[in-house]
Design an enzyme around this catalytic site. Sequence first.
Site, short mmCIF file in Angstrom:
data_model
loop_
_atom_site.label_atom_id
_atom_site.label_comp_id
_atom_site.label_asym_id
_atom_site.label_seq_id
_atom_site.Cartn_x
_atom_site.Cartn_y
_atom_site.Cartn_z
N PHE A 16 -4.57 -80.33 -52.00
CA PHE A 16 -3.19 -80.05 -51.62
C PHE A 16 -2.69 -81.21 -50.75
O PHE A 16 -3.44 -81.71 -49.92
CB PHE A 16 -3.13 -78.73 -50.86
N CYS A 74 -4.92 -81.29 -45.30
CA CYS A 74 -3.63 -81.45 -44.63
C CYS A 74 -2.82 -80.18 -44.81
O CYS A 74 -2.58 -79.74 -45.93
CB CYS A 74 -2.89 -82.64 -45.23
N THR A 80 7.34 -70.42 -42.88
CA THR A 80 6.69 -69.13 -42.68
C THR A 80 5.44 -69.29 -41.82
O THR A 80 5.06 -70.40 -41.45
CB THR A 80 6.28 -68.51 -44.04
N HIS A 82 2.48 -68.99 -42.76
CA HIS A 82 1.37 -69.44 -43.59
C HIS A 82 0.59 -70.58 -42.93
O HIS A 82 -0.65 -70.60 -42.95
CB HIS A 82 1.93 -69.89 -44.95
N ARG A 121 -0.86 -90.28 -39.88
CA ARG A 121 -2.27 -90.07 -39.53
C ARG A 121 -3.22 -90.35 -40.68
O ARG A 121 -4.43 -90.27 -40.52
CB ARG A 121 -2.44 -88.64 -39.01
#
Length: 153
Positions: A16, A74, A80, A82, A121
């Site tokens: 992801f 990441c 939300t 989540h 980063r």
Amino acid sequence: MTDPVPPRIAIVVSQFNPEVTDGLLKGALDHLAAQGAPVAAPDIIAAPGAYELPLIAQTLARTGRYAGVVCLGCVIKGETAHFEFISLGASLGLMAAGLQTETPVSFGVLTTYTDEQAVARSRDDAENKGREAANACLSTVQTLRRIRENALA
């Protein structure tokens, strides 16, 4: 690195946010190679997301083939809750995997508020967090080796 036999390290990388995790992976691979512990392609494992990192890391650690596991991912805050659940689950899960297996499992999971923070980063520079996670893993491997050797002396 001063060990005569380089430690075998696995890397688990979340798929992801690949525009970020690919940079983290490069940073980790470059650092490990520079320290004399290059990672072979079969030792790089894809995880669907950050939430799946702990189970995969723990399973790799339990094989006994690896001195340490570097986990990269990441999670970027959205609208939300989540973000909070995934970040906390990944963090606690990776810590538990290391404690339960007594194998270093490093936390290279970015938890950022913006895409820009994540990209910054994961750049190819000294501030790359994949590099830092790889360094933490190697350092912990070396520390545990010294502790275990002294316990046997």
